[in-house]
Design a protein around this motif. Structure first.
Motif, PDB file in Angstrom:
ATOM      1  N   VAL A 144       0.858  -1.181   0.000  1.00 14.14           N
ATOM      2  CA  VAL A 144       0.000   0.000   0.000  1.00 14.14           C
ATOM      3  C   VAL A 144       0.895   1.231   0.000  1.00 14.14           C
ATOM      4  N   MET A 145       0.591   2.190  -0.854  1.00 13.22           N
ATOM      5  CA  MET A 145       1.352   3.425  -0.888  1.00 13.22           C
ATOM      6  C   MET A 145       0.682   4.415   0.074  1.00 13.22           C
ATOM      7  N   VAL A 146       1.494   4.970   0.968  1.00 13.49           N
ATOM      8  CA  VAL A 146       0.945   5.903   1.952  1.00 13.49           C
ATOM      9  C   VAL A 146       1.701   7.226   1.920  1.00 13.49           C
ATOM     10  N   CYS A 147       1.061   8.253   2.421  1.00 12.63           N
ATOM     11  CA  CYS A 147       1.679   9.578   2.549  1.00 12.63           C
ATOM     12  C   CYS A 147       2.811   9.502   3.574  1.00 12.63           C
ATOM     13  N   SER A 148       3.965  10.026   3.204  1.00 12.51           N
ATOM     14  CA  SER A 148       5.113   9.993   4.120  1.00 12.51           C
ATOM     15  C   SER A 148       4.901  10.894   5.331  1.00 12.51           C
ATOM     16  N   GLU A 149       3.962  11.814   5.253  1.00 11.87           N
ATOM     17  CA  GLU A 149       3.744  12.761   6.352  1.00 11.87           C
ATOM     18  C   GLU A 149       2.670  12.304   7.336  1.00 11.87           C
ATOM     19  N   LYS A 169      -4.486   8.120  -2.800  1.00 14.70           N
ATOM     20  CA  LYS A 169      -5.375   7.856  -3.934  1.00 14.70           C
ATOM     21  C   LYS A 169      -5.165   8.981  -4.936  1.00 14.70           C
ATOM     22  N   ALA A 170      -5.179   8.642  -6.222  1.00 10.69           N
ATOM     23  CA  ALA A 170      -4.882   9.618  -7.281  1.00 10.69           C
ATOM     24  C   ALA A 170      -5.737  10.880  -7.175  1.00 10.69           C
ATOM     25  N   LYS A 171      -6.996  10.743  -6.862  1.00 16.34           N
ATOM     26  CA  LYS A 171      -7.894  11.902  -6.810  1.00 16.34           C
ATOM     27  C   LYS A 171      -7.659  12.787  -5.587  1.00 16.34           C
TER      28      LYS A 171
END
Length: 172
Positions: A126-131, A137-139
């Motif tokens: 799963v790709m997550v926000c580093s912050e 999600k692309a949108k």
């Protein structure tokens, strides 16, 4: 945009495609992450010609994704080992695997499942926000020019030159 000049583009995707933008390079990297290291093993697993394999391995070494290390002296033979730059491609390959697991599997299901050694659980990447740690999600993502972006003037000048160059080539 010329295919053989992608590494000179002011775009991170173009520059990355210059390194891994063909199917053989991606499949070689897949096998590297599955611990394949030797020329003969790559050739056997991929069914690729020696010439094409040698070309792709040289490119991956030239870009610093793999390094050659001798494993035998007589005759001299090398294996190909992922560098840190190569290891940093792991999330890209896992994202491709995940997409394939969702959209390209048949009724038999996934060909491989992945288990995290630390917690012992099987997982989906799963790709997550580093912050904030939230899934991305692309949108829900906006882009802004970064420090490596071309100034607007240069982008306009570059796009203006392309049609003129083509017109000059047609006229000559």
């Amino acid at each position: 945009m010329k295919w053989d000049a992608l590494e000179e583009e002011s775009c991170s995707i173009s520059r990355t495609l210059a390194v891994i933008g063909d199917r053989w390079s991606l499949l070689i990297l897949r096998d590297c992450f599955l611990r394949v290291r030797r020329f003969e093993e790559f050739q056997s697993k991929l069914g690729i010609t020696r010439h094409l394999l040698a070309d792709r391995l040289k490119k991956l070494v030239r870009f610093g994704v793999l390094r050659r290390a001798p494993y035998q002296t007589n005759p001299k033979r090398h294996e190909y080992i992922l560098t840190q730059k190569g290891l940093d491609l792991y999330p890209i390959l896992m994202t491709i695997v995940h997409w394939g697991d969702i959209h390209m599997v048949d009724e038999r299901g996934r060909p491989l499942v992945h288990q995290h050694k630390t917690c012992g659980k099987f997982f989906d990447p799963v790709m997550v926000c580093s912050e904030c740690g939230e899934p991305l999600k692309a949108k829900e993502v906006h882009t802004h020019p970064g420090p490596g972006a071309l100034p607007v003037k240069e982008v306009a000048a570059a796009s203006d030159k392309a049609p003129r160059k083509k017109a000059l080539l047609r006229a000559s």
